[in-house]
Design a protein around this motif. Structure first.
Motif, mmCIF file in Angstrom:
data_model
loop_
_atom_site.group_PDB
_atom_site.id
_atom_site.type_symbol
_atom_site.label_atom_id
_atom_site.label_comp_id
_atom_site.label_asym_id
_atom_site.label_seq_id
_atom_site.Cartn_x
_atom_site.Cartn_y
_atom_site.Cartn_z
ATOM 1 N N SER A 576 15.135 -20.161 27.340
ATOM 2 C CA SER A 576 15.261 -19.509 28.874
ATOM 3 C C SER A 576 13.677 -19.941 29.389
ATOM 4 O O SER A 576 12.568 -20.266 28.538
ATOM 5 N N GLY A 577 13.716 -20.249 30.650
ATOM 6 C CA GLY A 577 12.497 -20.658 31.139
ATOM 7 C C GLY A 577 12.542 -21.438 32.524
ATOM 8 O O GLY A 577 13.491 -21.128 33.032
ATOM 9 N N LEU A 578 11.566 -22.057 32.871
ATOM 10 C CA LEU A 578 11.541 -22.794 33.872
ATOM 11 C C LEU A 578 12.571 -23.770 34.048
ATOM 12 O O LEU A 578 13.215 -23.970 35.368
ATOM 13 N N ILE A 579 12.970 -24.728 33.254
ATOM 14 C CA ILE A 579 13.913 -25.767 33.068
ATOM 15 C C ILE A 579 15.204 -25.073 33.527
ATOM 16 O O ILE A 579 15.970 -25.640 34.476
ATOM 17 N N SER A 584 19.715 -24.329 37.097
ATOM 18 C CA SER A 584 20.926 -23.542 37.363
ATOM 19 C C SER A 584 21.051 -23.066 38.886
ATOM 20 O O SER A 584 21.863 -22.540 39.111
ATOM 21 N N GLY A 585 19.906 -23.671 39.472
ATOM 22 C CA GLY A 585 19.853 -23.212 40.980
ATOM 23 C C GLY A 585 19.801 -21.931 41.324
ATOM 24 O O GLY A 585 20.418 -21.487 42.310
ATOM 25 N N THR A 597 17.956 -15.883 33.193
ATOM 26 C CA THR A 597 17.783 -17.418 33.032
ATOM 27 C C THR A 597 16.119 -17.720 32.859
ATOM 28 O O THR A 597 15.962 -18.608 32.259
ATOM 29 N N LEU A 598 15.397 -16.852 33.759
ATOM 30 C CA LEU A 598 13.986 -17.233 33.774
ATOM 31 C C LEU A 598 13.483 -16.875 32.274
ATOM 32 O O LEU A 598 12.551 -17.285 31.907
ATOM 33 N N GLY A 599 13.862 -15.306 31.877
ATOM 34 C CA GLY A 599 13.733 -15.042 30.446
ATOM 35 C C GLY A 599 12.000 -14.918 30.247
ATOM 36 O O GLY A 599 11.593 -15.261 29.337
ATOM 37 N N LEU A 610 6.068 -16.754 30.253
ATOM 38 C CA LEU A 610 7.052 -17.474 30.917
ATOM 39 C C LEU A 610 7.182 -18.840 30.143
ATOM 40 O O LEU A 610 6.340 -19.556 30.545
ATOM 41 N N ARG A 611 8.396 -19.014 29.391
ATOM 42 C CA ARG A 611 8.370 -20.376 28.865
ATOM 43 C C ARG A 611 8.891 -21.589 29.303
ATOM 44 O O ARG A 611 9.194 -21.342 30.706
ATOM 45 N N SER A 612 9.023 -22.621 28.930
ATOM 46 C CA SER A 612 9.374 -23.962 29.625
ATOM 47 C C SER A 612 11.020 -23.817 29.766
ATOM 48 O O SER A 612 11.436 -24.313 30.470
ATOM 49 N N GLY A 613 11.488 -23.347 28.962
ATOM 50 C CA GLY A 613 12.853 -23.415 28.443
ATOM 51 C C GLY A 613 13.349 -24.809 28.064
ATOM 52 O O GLY A 613 14.448 -25.119 28.351
#
Length: 751
Positions: A576-579, A584-585, A597-599, A610-613
């Motif tokens: 999960s993270g930014l990407i 996912s919009g 989704t942001l996780g 906040l990870r990159s995902g």
């Protein structure tokens, strides 16, 4: 994202290549003596060998000059009375400087030089040739005698009729002889010009001197022929050489016989062991020979390993087979080494017997040569006495001739010898005091020139002075080298409080960042660097933890979308993270702190991640999108500070895109890694983007260098203070923190 704090000065005007107008920005400073000491200390082992090499090379070259000795004789030209009682007398007096210069040229003329050559005795010639014989290669002829007369210089004493006649020569005695002989022959030359032809007595003395010279040379030649015939250097020297040779051969013969006894004893011991079937390795000679000892040790180790493996495995187990093969191979090598030792022993026995035979032959020949020399002594001493008598007669006549020539006309020559030439006690060249001064001067020039020259050429960041004067920004702090800290602990130093020195360093950086900041909370801070490997991820993680430790709700964001690392450092999955949030919009109208989704992960009470995902091949699309800017603004409602870890500016442009959306930038530089010109280029780009640069964090300094490369003169003593072991009862007690302003609402952060 945030407006300037009330009561604080507005942000400074963005800088291009110009100087900063920020009151917190340090003004350019000139280097202090401490800075120059640091330069010398850093390049000491480069400058010192080079300076020593140059200084010693120059000193060695100058010291290798041929030693020259100078001897000086002083003569005075007397001004005669003006009354002349007899007509027709030759006037040899000095009237003016022209007359003095005439005499000087006569002194240096070939005629006087020829007279000096002709007046030299064989002993004097031998003295003059002595230094040339030492340096002349064997078989090469000596230079002509005229080329050995040294360097003649005539120096008139100012405002007087005194001349200093100096001769320089490689031999001090030869220099004195030539200087005095030039004076004597010059006086003789003047006497001949004044008196004309010598009288009968002088002719007789010359004739007799020539006869005795020929007789002396004949006797010396006869003695020389006898020595050449019998191959003698000199009788005493030859006898001494032969006696010494006898002693040397006798000593070598004794040593060889002792060696023979030793080798025969070992050979007999080996034969006995072979006959009785005993273990040859018990013999010291074989046990210590070549590779026997290590092979024996290796075989013992393999046998122990076989015994140990036999307890666990059967004979056909691969490890048992491998060990058995190794034992067989090692035993074969050991047997071969033992046979080599025995062969070497027999070879030594043969060699010693051969040496004894040769030495006995040489000893017999030397004894016969000594006997022959004793028989020659009677004839040699007779010839030597005849030559000495002839030489003595010749020297007496020659001395009488010189005395007669000098005293007969001395009163007619207006020249008086003030000081005779003396033998010099030390050479005037090489001049060792001067050489030492030149070497010391060259050492200092090369040493300081090399150190400061390399510093001028090397433009890597190494000190606070470099940061403040070349980058025109402030030094926020120094992070010591953490090589002694485990990789998994480097990124949680402030969370686990494991390294007091590092904790204190990041606490100092927090204080400096808070002091230099012109933007109030909430705000976003970018942590970036020039090239990979400078420690920006380490700094961003611990800097975020430092703000969280002081009560600030802090979010650590991994914006290195090409090579994300923060999730690994905190042992988390990167699902999960930014990407994923971008792809996912997802809408910003939801609760971001609980968005799956942001996780966002909560690491401790005030710190979240906040990870990159994942990884993205086109991260610029996300970073330039309005969603990313709106996301940072929305996250500012949940957190006081957002610390963003970005890729290096020198690798990709992602950091510049992120810098347009943040309030402040903390620039990380690793000690002695990035170049100033590159950092200046990217800082200029950040300032052109109207981004406030808090300052530079210098990372990776060894503790012993922190004191020298920073201006923190209290660092060493304060480091000792932070390393003091706490007293009992204080281990579990946390220091009380000042209460922070209550947050508007503490969001629930999804784990």
């Amino acid at each position: 994202m945030a407006e300037p704090a009330a009561g604080m000065p507005p942000p400074s005007t963005p800088l291009g290549a110009g100087a900063s107008t920020d009151p917190n920005m340090p003004a350019g400073q000139s280097r202090s003596l401490r800075d120059y000491y640091v330069i010398l200390r850093e390049r000491f082992w480069i400058a010192l060998p080079l300076a020593l090499l140059v200084a010693l090379g120059i000193g060695y070259y100058q010291a290798r000059q041929t030693p020259m000795y100078a001897s000086t004789a002083i003569i005075q030209f007397e001004r005669p009375e003006t009354i002349v009682t007899t007509q027709g007398v030759v006037d040899a007096s000095i009237r003016n400087e022209i007359d003095l210069n005439t005499y000087i040229h006569q002194l240096t003329s070939n005629r006087v030089r020829t007279r000096v050559l002709e007046s030299l005795t064989p002993e004097e010639i031998a003295i003059i040739q002595r230094p040339y014989l030492k340096s002349q290669p064997p078989g090469e002829p000596l230079p002509p005698l005229a080329a050995m007369l040294g360097l003649l210089s005539i120096d008139p004493v100012r405002n007087s009729f005194i001349l200093r006649l100096t001769v320089g020569h490689q031999d001090p005695e030869a220099a004195a002889i030539l200087a005095q002989r030039h004076v004597d022959q010059f006086l003789s030359y003047l006497l001949d010009n004044i008196s004309g032809v010598n009288d009968t007595a002088l002719d007789f003395l010359h004739e007799r001197a020539e006869q005795l010279r020929l007789e002396s040379e004949a006797k010396a030649q006869k003695q020389q022929e006898y020595m050449e015939k019998n191959n003698l250097i000199s009788l005493d020297s030859s006898t001494s050489i032969v006696d010494n040779r006898l002693l040397t051969i006798n000593g070598a013969l004794t040593a060889a016989r002792l060696r023979l006894l030793e080798v025969e004893s070992i050979a007999k011991q080996v034969a006995d062991y072979q006959e009785s079937g005993d273990n040859l390795l018990e013999i010291t000679y074989i046990g210590s020979y070549g590779t026997v000892a290590p092979l024996r040790t290796q075989l013992s180790t393999l046998l122990q390993e076989q015994a140990r493996l036999a307890e666990r495995y059967l004979e056909r187990h691969p490890r048992m087979i491998e060990t058995t093969n190794a034992i067989i191979t090692t035993q074969e090598h050991l047997d071969f080494a033992v046979q080599g030792a025995i062969a070497d022993l027999h070879a030594s026995l043969t060699e010693v017997n051969k040496t004894i035979s040769q030495l006995e032959t040489e000893y017999t020949a030397a004894e016969q040569e000594a006997l022959n020399l004793r028989n020659m002594r009677v004839d040699f001493e007779s010839l030597q006495n005849e030559a000495l008598v002839a030489r003595s007669n010749y020297m007496q006549i020659l001395d009488r001739l010189n005395q007669t020539t000098t005293t007969k006309y001395l009163e007619k020559v207006p020249i008086r010898l003030l000081d005779r030439a003396q033998v010099a006690s030390h050479p005037y060249t090489p001049n060792f005091p001067k050489i030492i001064r030149v070497c010391v001067m060259m050492f200092l020039v090369v040493f300081f020139g090399t150190a400061f020259g390399l510093d001028f050429i090397d433009d890597r960041i190494k000190s606070a002075w470099d940061i403040e004067n070349f980058l025109n920004t402030s030094l926020l702090g120094i992070v010591p080298d953490l090589n002694n800290v485990k990789d998994e602990d480097k990124y949680t130093l402030l969370l686990k409080d494991t390294n007091p020195t590092a904790v204190e360093a990041f606490t100092g950086i927090y204080s400096a960042a808070k002091t230099h900041s012109l933007v109030d909370y909430p705000k976003a801070m970018l942590v970036t660097s020039t090239i990979p490997g400078e420690g920006k991820t380490l700094v961003s993680a611990n800097l975020a933890a430092s703000f969280a430790r002081h009560g600030k709700r802090t979010l650590l964001v991994d914006c290195d979308l090409r090579r994300p690392m923060l999730h690994r450092r905190f042992d988390l999955a990167n699902t999960s993270g930014l990407i994923p949030f971008y792809e996912s919009g997802a809408s910003l109208d939801t609760d971001l702190s609980t968005d799956p989704t942001l996780g966002i992960v909560k690491l401790n009470e005030n710190l979240s991640l906040l990870r990159s995902g994942g990884r993205s091949r086109r991260p610029t699309e996300l970073l330039e999108s309005d969603l990313f800017g709106d996301l940072l603004k929305k996250l500012g409602r949940y957190y006081d500070l957002i610390v963003i870890d970005s890729p290096p500016l020198g690798a990709v442009t992602d950091g510049l895109l992120i810098a347009e959306r943040v309030d402040e930038v903390a620039y990380v530089c690793r000690f002695n890694r990035a170049h100033r010109k590159h950092i200046q280029l990217y800082m200029r780009a950040l300032r052109n983007a109207k981004t406030e640069i808090l300052g530079v964090i210098l990372n990776g300094l060894a503790p012993r260098r922190v004191e020298y490369y920073s201006n923190y003169r209290y660092y060493r003593s304060y480091g000792k203070y932070t390393n003091v072991e706490p007293a009992r009862g204080e281990l579990d007690r946390e220091p009380a923190r000042a209460p922070e302003a209550a947050p508007a609402a503490e969001p629930a952060v999804a784990a």
